[in-house]
Structures are given as C-alpha cells and as structure tokens.
Design a protein around this motif. Structure first.
Motif, mmCIF file in Angstrom:
data_model
loop_
_atom_site.group_PDB
_atom_site.id
_atom_site.type_symbol
_atom_site.label_atom_id
_atom_site.label_comp_id
_atom_site.label_asym_id
_atom_site.label_seq_id
_atom_site.Cartn_x
_atom_site.Cartn_y
_atom_site.Cartn_z
ATOM 1 N N ARG A 153 0.827 -1.207 0.000
ATOM 2 C CA ARG A 153 0.000 0.000 0.000
ATOM 3 C C ARG A 153 0.868 1.267 0.000
ATOM 4 O O ARG A 153 0.505 2.271 -0.612
ATOM 5 C CB ARG A 153 -0.947 -0.027 1.189
ATOM 6 C CG ARG A 153 -2.022 -1.102 1.065
ATOM 7 C CD ARG A 153 -2.927 -1.168 2.286
ATOM 8 N NE ARG A 153 -3.969 -2.153 2.105
ATOM 9 C CZ ARG A 153 -3.838 -3.451 2.336
ATOM 10 N NH1 ARG A 153 -2.666 -3.901 2.775
ATOM 11 N NH2 ARG A 153 -4.827 -4.282 2.141
ATOM 12 N N GLU A 154 1.999 1.200 0.671
ATOM 13 C CA GLU A 154 2.917 2.348 0.625
ATOM 14 C C GLU A 154 3.464 2.543 -0.786
ATOM 15 O O GLU A 154 3.582 3.680 -1.261
ATOM 16 C CB GLU A 154 4.051 2.143 1.629
ATOM 17 C CG GLU A 154 3.607 2.286 3.076
ATOM 18 C CD GLU A 154 4.624 1.760 4.077
ATOM 19 O OE1 GLU A 154 4.413 1.972 5.283
ATOM 20 O OE2 GLU A 154 5.629 1.136 3.666
ATOM 21 N N VAL A 190 -5.478 7.735 3.582
ATOM 22 C CA VAL A 190 -4.421 8.390 2.803
ATOM 23 C C VAL A 190 -3.443 9.097 3.732
ATOM 24 O O VAL A 190 -2.221 8.997 3.564
ATOM 25 C CB VAL A 190 -5.026 9.386 1.788
ATOM 26 C CG1 VAL A 190 -3.911 10.202 1.129
ATOM 27 C CG2 VAL A 190 -5.826 8.644 0.735
ATOM 28 N N GLU A 191 -3.970 9.797 4.736
ATOM 29 C CA GLU A 191 -3.101 10.499 5.674
ATOM 30 C C GLU A 191 -2.160 9.523 6.396
ATOM 31 O O GLU A 191 -0.988 9.837 6.622
ATOM 32 C CB GLU A 191 -3.934 11.258 6.708
ATOM 33 C CG GLU A 191 -4.608 12.525 6.174
ATOM 34 C CD GLU A 191 -5.881 12.250 5.401
ATOM 35 O OE1 GLU A 191 -6.483 13.198 4.887
ATOM 36 O OE2 GLU A 191 -6.276 11.059 5.302
ATOM 37 N N VAL A 192 -2.677 8.352 6.734
ATOM 38 C CA VAL A 192 -1.856 7.344 7.426
ATOM 39 C C VAL A 192 -0.676 6.920 6.560
ATOM 40 O O VAL A 192 0.478 6.891 7.024
ATOM 41 C CB VAL A 192 -2.712 6.116 7.803
ATOM 42 C CG1 VAL A 192 -1.814 4.962 8.254
ATOM 43 C CG2 VAL A 192 -3.697 6.467 8.906
ATOM 44 N N TYR A 193 -0.936 6.610 5.289
ATOM 45 C CA TYR A 193 0.139 6.122 4.429
ATOM 46 C C TYR A 193 1.091 7.234 3.997
ATOM 47 O O TYR A 193 2.288 7.005 3.812
ATOM 48 C CB TYR A 193 -0.439 5.374 3.222
ATOM 49 C CG TYR A 193 -0.959 4.020 3.619
ATOM 50 C CD1 TYR A 193 -0.083 2.998 3.970
ATOM 51 C CD2 TYR A 193 -2.321 3.774 3.700
ATOM 52 C CE1 TYR A 193 -0.550 1.763 4.373
ATOM 53 C CE2 TYR A 193 -2.797 2.541 4.096
ATOM 54 C CZ TYR A 193 -1.908 1.535 4.439
ATOM 55 O OH TYR A 193 -2.368 0.311 4.845
ATOM 56 N N SER A 195 1.878 9.699 5.944
ATOM 57 C CA SER A 195 2.713 9.857 7.138
ATOM 58 C C SER A 195 3.807 8.793 7.186
ATOM 59 O O SER A 195 4.971 9.091 7.513
ATOM 60 C CB SER A 195 1.839 9.767 8.392
ATOM 61 O OG SER A 195 2.626 9.815 9.569
ATOM 62 N N ARG A 196 3.468 7.560 6.829
ATOM 63 C CA ARG A 196 4.470 6.489 6.824
ATOM 64 C C ARG A 196 5.550 6.746 5.776
ATOM 65 O O ARG A 196 6.737 6.513 6.022
ATOM 66 C CB ARG A 196 3.791 5.151 6.559
ATOM 67 C CG ARG A 196 2.880 4.695 7.691
ATOM 68 C CD ARG A 196 2.233 3.357 7.376
ATOM 69 N NE ARG A 196 1.317 2.956 8.421
ATOM 70 C CZ ARG A 196 0.585 1.847 8.381
ATOM 71 N NH1 ARG A 196 0.684 1.027 7.332
ATOM 72 N NH2 ARG A 196 -0.237 1.539 9.377
ATOM 73 N N LEU A 197 5.133 7.241 4.597
ATOM 74 C CA LEU A 197 6.119 7.555 3.567
ATOM 75 C C LEU A 197 7.057 8.661 4.016
ATOM 76 O O LEU A 197 8.263 8.606 3.758
ATOM 77 C CB LEU A 197 5.410 7.967 2.262
ATOM 78 C CG LEU A 197 4.823 6.859 1.401
ATOM 79 C CD1 LEU A 197 4.159 7.462 0.168
ATOM 80 C CD2 LEU A 197 5.907 5.873 0.958
ATOM 81 N N ARG A 198 6.513 9.674 4.673
ATOM 82 C CA ARG A 198 7.356 10.784 5.143
ATOM 83 C C ARG A 198 8.410 10.291 6.133
ATOM 84 O O ARG A 198 9.553 10.746 6.101
ATOM 85 C CB ARG A 198 6.483 11.849 5.790
ATOM 86 C CG ARG A 198 5.739 12.713 4.774
ATOM 87 C CD ARG A 198 4.799 13.669 5.453
ATOM 88 N NE ARG A 198 4.239 14.618 4.489
ATOM 89 C CZ ARG A 198 3.043 15.180 4.622
ATOM 90 N NH1 ARG A 198 2.293 14.889 5.668
ATOM 91 N NH2 ARG A 198 2.607 16.023 3.704
#
Length: 219
Positions: A153-154, A190-193, A195-198
């Motif tokens: 998903r990321e 979307v915000e969760v993923y 944030s993980r990418l950042r």
C-alpha cells in the motif's frame, strides 16, 4: 504499478488479481472489451494483462485500437490459444509478451517484473529524493543506511505521487489507487500512508496542499 486485467474467467481473474495485489500492484479488473475500453479512457495503467477471447469481442482488436490511439502501455497477452500463429498475431498487434494458460502465477509475476523493468529503464530508471534513491521498475528504495522496505500500500501511494512529480495529486486519486489493491479506504487512510512515507523518505518530499491533495517534490 497500476494493472488493467482484462479477463472474463472468474477463477483466473480472481487468482491473478489477488496475486498481483499481494505483490503491491493496484488492479482494475475488466471482464469485457467494453469495460476495458472504459478503463483505458479514464485510468493511466502501467501494464495491461489481456485475454484474447472476451464475451463481446477480440482482445487483439482491443489491442490494435490502443496502439492506433498511440497508447503504448505495455501489454502481456494471457490466453488459452497456444498456436504459433496466435502468438504471432498478438505480438504483431502490439503485445509485449505472451503467456499461455494454464500458467504459474510465479511465472506471471516474473513476466510482469521483466516488462516493468524494460519500460522503466527507458523512462525513469532512478529517481532521487534527497539522499534516497527510488527505482520504480525494480520496486527498490535505497537510503544512506541501506534498503528501505515499503508495504504494497505504501508503494501504491508512492507510485501515484511519482507519476506526476511536482504536480498536485488529488486525495481521491490516491484513495482510488488504494481501493484497487482490494483494501478498505477510510477517511484517514491516505493520511496514514502519507505519514508512513514521510518517515521513510523524509518529511520534505511529500507536501500537503490543503484542500487539494499532495505533491511529490523530487530533488
């Protein structure tokens, strides 16, 4: 990658969709030529998996129309036709590869990877995000301390942003990419993923444009 699967057999379609999704690819599944035409008009696919015998027409005819519109999306033909003449017809129509049913899902994954690698090498072999190198075709990220692992998903979110570097990508488009993976999309998904990418890429590369979406700054 975003994959358009054109296949009317539910058993094969489910198996291919689930396996591709497990590899981190977003899959749009069309069971007719009409649905495939509709998808190709509105979705930017990275790869098409195309059966040749559909209820409402020929996969070869669909492929010829794509190429006639200068749509050069790579195509892997999936078919029960095993005659050399059928392979030649598909390749001459513009297919990039050909896989005869029944096939092993591992072999299909390898063919997808090979086609993605060939096309990736022609366009953007390496994308630099600060001190992180992204190789989209190889699905590989490398930072100053070595490999960086992303979930499927990321990768879907990253692929969506990298399609349009420096351009605002609406949140709805990212939600669509996640939904195509077969995952439920909630209001904050979307915000969760993002944030993980950042956390993995650095906070400065994915920019929130309030009320509009997100932008990937490549440098």
């Amino acid at each position: 990658m975003r994959v358009l699967l054109v296949e009317d057999d539910p058993t094969i379609g489910n198996a291919v969709r689930d396996h591709a999704a497990s590899q981190g690819h977003a899959v749009d599944w069309a069971t007719t030529i009409a649905q495939a035409d509709a998808f190709s008009d509105v979705v930017d696919s990275d790869l098409i998996l195309l059966d040749l015998q559909l209820p409402d027409g020929s996969g070869v005819a669909f492929l010829k129309r794509l190429r006639g519109r200068r749509n050069m999306t790579p195509v892997i033909v999936l078919t029960a036709r095993d005659q050399i003449s059928d392979r030649i017809e598909g390749l001459n129509a513009g297919a990039d590869d050909y896989l005869v049913k029944p096939f092993d899902l591992g072999e299909l994954a390898a063919r997808i990877h090979a086609v993605a690698r060939r096309y990736g090498q022609r366009t953007t072999p390496i994308i630099q995000l600060g001190d992180v190198e992204v190789e989209p075709a190889e699905r590989r990220l490398t930072g100053p301390h070595g490999a960086i692992d992303l979930s499927g998903r990321e990768w879907a979110v990253l692929d969506c942003l990298l399609r349009h570097p420096g351009t605002i990508v609406p949140k709805s488009r990212i939600e669509d990419a996640l939904y195509a993976l077969g995952s439920e999309v909630q209001s904050n998904t979307v915000e969760v993923y993002v944030s993980r990418l950042r956390k993995k890429l650095g906070s400065s590369h994915v920019v929130t444009v309030r009320g509009l979406g997100y932008r990937m700054d490549v440098a």
